[in-house]
Scaffold this active site. Structure first.
Site, PDB file in Angstrom:
ATOM      1  N   ILE A 252       7.906   7.520  16.757  1.00  0.00           N
ATOM      2  CA  ILE A 252       7.571   8.218  15.493  1.00  0.00           C
ATOM      3  C   ILE A 252       6.303   9.067  15.656  1.00  0.00           C
ATOM      4  CG2 ILE A 252       7.196   7.955  13.004  1.00  0.00           C
ATOM      5  CD1 ILE A 252       9.867   6.752  13.800  1.00  0.00           C
TER       6      ILE A 252
ATOM      7  N   ARG B 125      -4.377  10.832   4.444  1.00  0.00           N
ATOM      8  CA  ARG B 125      -3.294  11.812   4.544  1.00  0.00           C
ATOM      9  C   ARG B 125      -2.376  11.806   3.323  1.00  0.00           C
ATOM     10  NH1 ARG B 125      -0.064  14.768   8.087  1.00  0.00           N
ATOM     11  NH2 ARG B 125       2.111  14.578   7.528  1.00  0.00           N
TER      12      ARG B 125
ATOM     13  N   CYS C 110      -5.316   8.739   9.448  1.00  0.00           N
ATOM     14  CA  CYS C 110      -5.383   8.024  10.727  1.00  0.00           C
ATOM     15  C   CYS C 110      -5.156   9.000  11.883  1.00  0.00           C
ATOM     16  CB  CYS C 110      -4.287   6.960  10.799  1.00  0.00           C
ATOM     17  SG  CYS C 110      -4.733   5.397  10.066  1.00  0.00           S
TER      18      CYS C 110
ATOM     19  N   LYS D 253       0.840  -1.212   0.000  1.00  0.00           N
ATOM     20  CA  LYS D 253       0.000   0.000   0.000  1.00  0.00           C
ATOM     21  C   LYS D 253       0.869   1.254   0.000  1.00  0.00           C
ATOM     22  CE  LYS D 253      -1.804   1.824   3.897  1.00  0.00           C
ATOM     23  NZ  LYS D 253      -1.598   3.286   3.989  1.00  0.00           N
ATOM     24  N   ASN D 254       1.875   1.283   0.877  1.00  0.00           N
ATOM     25  CA  ASN D 254       2.656   2.513   1.028  1.00  0.00           C
ATOM     26  C   ASN D 254       3.609   2.778  -0.135  1.00  0.00           C
ATOM     27  OD1 ASN D 254       1.333   3.022   3.359  1.00  0.00           O
ATOM     28  ND2 ASN D 254       3.075   2.709   4.737  1.00  0.00           N
TER      29      ASN D 254
ATOM     30  N   ARG E 112      -8.716  -0.471   4.633  1.00  0.00           N
ATOM     31  CA  ARG E 112      -7.840   0.545   4.031  1.00  0.00           C
ATOM     32  C   ARG E 112      -6.493  -0.058   3.647  1.00  0.00           C
ATOM     33  NH1 ARG E 112      -6.559   5.296   7.542  1.00  0.00           N
ATOM     34  NH2 ARG E 112      -5.275   5.570   5.713  1.00  0.00           N
TER      35      ARG E 112
ATOM     36  N   ASP F  62       4.672   1.026  12.006  1.00  0.00           N
ATOM     37  CA  ASP F  62       3.483   0.360  11.458  1.00  0.00           C
ATOM     38  C   ASP F  62       3.350  -1.090  11.914  1.00  0.00           C
ATOM     39  OD1 ASP F  62       2.743   2.664  10.197  1.00  0.00           O
ATOM     40  OD2 ASP F  62       3.251   2.005   8.174  1.00  0.00           O
TER      41      ASP F  62
ATOM     42  N   ARG G  92       0.608  15.023  13.221  1.00  0.00           N
ATOM     43  CA  ARG G  92       1.076  14.849  11.844  1.00  0.00           C
ATOM     44  C   ARG G  92       1.046  16.138  11.023  1.00  0.00           C
ATOM     45  NH1 ARG G  92      -1.116   9.075   9.705  1.00  0.00           N
ATOM     46  NH2 ARG G  92       0.929   8.824   8.849  1.00  0.00           N
ATOM     47  N   PRO G  93       1.921  17.087  11.360  1.00  0.00           N
ATOM     48  CA  PRO G  93       1.939  18.360  10.636  1.00  0.00           C
ATOM     49  C   PRO G  93       2.528  18.233   9.226  1.00  0.00           C
ATOM     50  CG  PRO G  93       3.729  18.271  12.220  1.00  0.00           C
ATOM     51  CD  PRO G  93       2.957  16.999  12.385  1.00  0.00           C
ATOM     52  N   VAL G  94       2.493  19.343   8.467  1.00  0.00           N
ATOM     53  CA  VAL G  94       3.037  19.326   7.095  1.00  0.00           C
ATOM     54  C   VAL G  94       4.150  20.359   6.918  1.00  0.00           C
ATOM     55  CG1 VAL G  94       0.945  18.389   6.022  1.00  0.00           C
ATOM     56  CG2 VAL G  94       1.221  20.866   6.212  1.00  0.00           C
ATOM     57  N   ASP G  95       4.698  20.843   8.038  1.00  0.00           N
ATOM     58  CA  ASP G  95       5.723  21.891   7.953  1.00  0.00           C
ATOM     59  C   ASP G  95       6.924  21.481   7.094  1.00  0.00           C
ATOM     60  OD1 ASP G  95       6.051  19.999  10.032  1.00  0.00           O
ATOM     61  OD2 ASP G  95       7.553  21.239  11.026  1.00  0.00           O
ATOM     62  N   LEU G  96       7.313  20.217   7.165  1.00  0.00           N
ATOM     63  CA  LEU G  96       8.523  19.800   6.443  1.00  0.00           C
ATOM     64  C   LEU G  96       8.278  19.701   4.937  1.00  0.00           C
ATOM     65  CD1 LEU G  96       9.790  17.169   9.040  1.00  0.00           C
ATOM     66  CD2 LEU G  96      10.428  19.576   8.806  1.00  0.00           C
TER      67      LEU G  96
HETATM   68  C1  UD1 Z   1       4.351   7.138   6.246  1.00  0.00           C
HETATM   69  C2  UD1 Z   1       3.509   5.899   6.087  1.00  0.00           C
HETATM   70  C3  UD1 Z   1       2.977   5.443   7.445  1.00  0.00           C
HETATM   71  C4  UD1 Z   1       4.139   5.259   8.406  1.00  0.00           C
HETATM   72  C5  UD1 Z   1       5.007   6.504   8.459  1.00  0.00           C
HETATM   73  C6  UD1 Z   1       6.267   6.306   9.289  1.00  0.00           C
HETATM   74  C7  UD1 Z   1       2.512   6.010   3.889  1.00  0.00           C
HETATM   75  C8  UD1 Z   1       1.290   6.189   3.064  1.00  0.00           C
HETATM   76  N1  UD1 Z   1       2.394   6.181   5.193  1.00  0.00           N
HETATM   77  O1  UD1 Z   1       3.511   8.145   6.784  1.00  0.00           O
HETATM   78  O2  UD1 Z   1       2.284   4.201   7.256  1.00  0.00           O
HETATM   79  O3  UD1 Z   1       3.617   5.021   9.708  1.00  0.00           O
HETATM   80  O4  UD1 Z   1       5.439   6.871   7.127  1.00  0.00           O
HETATM   81  O5  UD1 Z   1       6.999   5.223   8.814  1.00  0.00           O
HETATM   82  O6  UD1 Z   1       3.567   5.685   3.374  1.00  0.00           O
HETATM   83  N2  UD1 Z   1       6.371  15.116  10.390  1.00  0.00           N
HETATM   84  C9  UD1 Z   1       6.486  16.449  10.717  1.00  0.00           C
HETATM   85  N3  UD1 Z   1       6.295  17.378   9.739  1.00  0.00           N
HETATM   86  C10 UD1 Z   1       6.011  17.048   8.454  1.00  0.00           C
HETATM   87  C11 UD1 Z   1       5.926  15.665   8.115  1.00  0.00           C
HETATM   88  C12 UD1 Z   1       6.118  14.733   9.105  1.00  0.00           C
HETATM   89  O7  UD1 Z   1       6.729  16.791  11.881  1.00  0.00           O
HETATM   90  O8  UD1 Z   1       5.868  17.935   7.624  1.00  0.00           O
HETATM   91  C13 UD1 Z   1       6.562  14.106  11.450  1.00  0.00           C
HETATM   92  C14 UD1 Z   1       5.327  13.259  11.704  1.00  0.00           C
HETATM   93  O9  UD1 Z   1       4.404  13.916  12.550  1.00  0.00           O
HETATM   94  C15 UD1 Z   1       5.944  12.043  12.362  1.00  0.00           C
HETATM   95  C16 UD1 Z   1       7.281  11.888  11.612  1.00  0.00           C
HETATM   96  O10 UD1 Z   1       7.538  13.164  11.023  1.00  0.00           O
HETATM   97  O11 UD1 Z   1       6.205  12.275  13.722  1.00  0.00           O
HETATM   98  C17 UD1 Z   1       7.303  10.838  10.541  1.00  0.00           C
HETATM   99  O12 UD1 Z   1       6.186  11.020   9.691  1.00  0.00           O
HETATM  100  P1  UD1 Z   1       6.240  10.622   8.136  1.00  0.00           P
HETATM  101  O13 UD1 Z   1       7.407   9.736   7.919  1.00  0.00           O
HETATM  102  O14 UD1 Z   1       6.139  11.846   7.325  1.00  0.00           O
HETATM  103  O15 UD1 Z   1       4.907   9.766   7.995  1.00  0.00           O
HETATM  104  P2  UD1 Z   1       3.963   9.668   6.739  1.00  0.00           P
HETATM  105  O16 UD1 Z   1       4.747   9.901   5.497  1.00  0.00           O
HETATM  106  O17 UD1 Z   1       2.736  10.457   6.975  1.00  0.00           O
END
Ligand code: UD1
Length: 429
Positions: free
Chosen positions: A338, A102, A126, A22-23, A408, A316, A131-135
């Site tokens: 995480i 997401r 989920c 899926k991922n 899902r 996961d 789970r912010p999007v700042d990065l």
């Molecule tokens: C992906 C996977 C999810 C898995 C996760 C971690 C998919 C579809 N989903 O989720 O199944 O659990 O990787 O292996 O592939 N973060 C920030 N700012 C940002 C982006 C992320 O602070 O802009 C933080 C998140 O809150 C979290 C960490 O970074 O604490 C890792 O998140 P991330 O690796 O981005 O997870 P996803 O890509 O959403």
């Protein structure tokens, strides 16, 4: 709403085919937005998240056609999907769609790279932390995009195209690595992504982008280099096997005892979970078909572990591991590093008789002699499958509500487990 009914206590014996990941599938489908040619993906799993992403991409003007199935000897099939983004008719990804999953936020990367603009709702998905999007925003700004947040939307503009840049992530993020890599393929000049996610799904996406004409090196390591090209073409790519599904069924087999072959599983991408399983007391053997998991009679040992980015133990699989050590002889400690709030399965596992205490981000799990069936609630994708694992070992009947969480990410779970002797059925509402 569908429910799953399990009568526990039967060892699993047989073969479970592992589906496409899926991922990996989600970013691969999103990559179709980068080209006006056709991207053909083989081994696409039939999952609710994939269906939802087809609709989201359709909204942008992508034609998604399912072109048949690849059947294996036990009836497993992955779909072949053709995605064609000949004309992008809408660069907005609306709240009603992005809030359901997401990962659909990731369209922001290809849209800004190819169209010079994107308007994408802030995501939902989920409920496992903020789970912010700042990065993502920092990465796209480094590549020269102007970004505003307006009415719950990220509005990105780069009318003259993106420019190659150095992007250094302060923490490992899978999603922002995918997005930065996709966006940089069409930027002018060279980009370097430092502290990139090393997850195998990033390497799978890079392999597909390379077939499409992108110039990428280092994907799968912490430093990825991308030399931008003016345009990408179509390609054909097979989705890699699902390492989380592999780990989940491996833990299920260790939980019930028995012997299960995970057909099509790739040992390389599940090294750490398989090491952990061996420490806990199962036999793990790579075979020509995939991986064989065996546990006959021996008890389960407790474990101390933290979740980590790849190649560490994946978040996961944290809930599934927790279900397993509920039956270990002694006390385990599982630290989630995480995501905050990724312990929603704890109270549901407790309903089955588990003894788990939470202290911040650490769960202390004291093994119990027996679990007993109960009615429980699925709360998120991975949490819900931990309840399946616990239910398979619990005495009596377990009924799991809100099965849509499972749908899902797990394809035909009741058939796959039922085929190995489990008493498991879907109760349709
Ligand atoms: C992906 C996977 C999810 C898995 C996760 C971690 C998919 C579809 N989903 O989720 O199944 O659990 O990787 O292996 O592939 N973060 C920030 N700012 C940002 C982006 C992320 O602070 O802009 C933080 C998140 O809150 C979290 C960490 O970074 O604490 C890792 O998140 P991330 O690796 O981005 O997870 P996803 O890509 O959403």
């Amino acid at each position: 709403m569908d429910r799953i009914r399990i009568v526990g206590g039967t060892p699993l014996n047989g073969t479970i085919p592992i589906s496409g990941a899926k991922n990996a599938t989600l970013p691969l489908m999103i990559a179709s937005l980068l080209t006006d040619d056709t991207l053909v993906l083989d081994n696409v799993p039939n999952l609710a998240d994939v269906g939802l992403l087809k609709r989201i991409l359709g909204n942008h003007g992508v034609d998604c056609m399912v072109k048949g199935k690849r059947a294996s000897h036990n009836g497993h099939s992955g779909e072949t999907v053709e995605l064609s983004a000949r004309a992008i008719i809408d660069t907005t990804a609306p709240y009603e769609m992005v809030s359901k999953m997401r990962a659909s936020f990731w369209v922001v990367g290809p849209l800004i790279a190819r169209m010079g603009q994107a308007r994408v709702s802030l995501p939902g998905g989920c409920a496992i932390g903020t789970r912010p999007v700042d990065l993502f925003i920092d990465a796209l700004e480094s590549l020269g995009a102007d970004i505003d947040i307006d009415g719950g939307y990220v509005v990105a503009r780069a009318p003259n195209g993106l420019k190659g840049a150095r992007i250094s992530f302060p923490k490992v993020t899978v999603g922002a690595t995918h997005v930065a890599m996709m966006a940089a393929t069409l930027a002018q000049g060279e980009s370097v992504i430092e502290n990139a996610a090393r997850e195998p799904e990033v390497a799978d996406l890079a392999a597909c982008l390379t077939k499409m004409g992108a110039r990428i090196s280092g994907a799968g390591t912490a430093t990825i280099r991308i030399e931008g090209v003016p345009s990408l073409s179509g390609a054909r790519h097979t989705v890699m096997p699902d390492r989380i599904e592999t780990g989940t069924y491996a833990f299920a087999a260790a939980m019930t005892g028995g012997e299960v072959t995970l057909e099509g599983a790739t040992p390389d991408i599940v090294k750490r979970p398989m090491e952990v399983l061996t420490e806990i007391g199962a036999e793990v053997t790579p075979t020509n078909e995939g991986i064989r998991i065996k546990r006959n009679g021996a008890g389960l040992k407790p474990i101390d572990i933290s979740t980590e980015p790849f190649p560490g133990f994946p978040t996961d699989l944290q809930a599934q591991l927790m279900a397993l050590v509920c039956r270990a002889d002694g006390e385990s400690h599982i630290r989630e590093t995480i995501f905050e709030n990724r312990f929603m399965h704890v109270q549901e596992l407790a309903r089955l008789g588990a003894d788990i205490q939470l202290d911040g981000q650490v769960a202390k799990v004291t093994g119990v002699e027996r679990l007993t069936g109960a009615e429980v609630m699925a709360t998120d994708l991975r949490a819900s499958v931990s309840l399946v694992i616990a239910g398979l070992a619990a005495e009596g009947e377990t009924v799991i509500n809100r099965v849509y969480h499972l749908d899902r990410g797990f394809e035909r779970i009741e058939q796959k487990l039922g085929g190995c002797g489990a008493t498991i059925e879907r109760l349709s509402a």
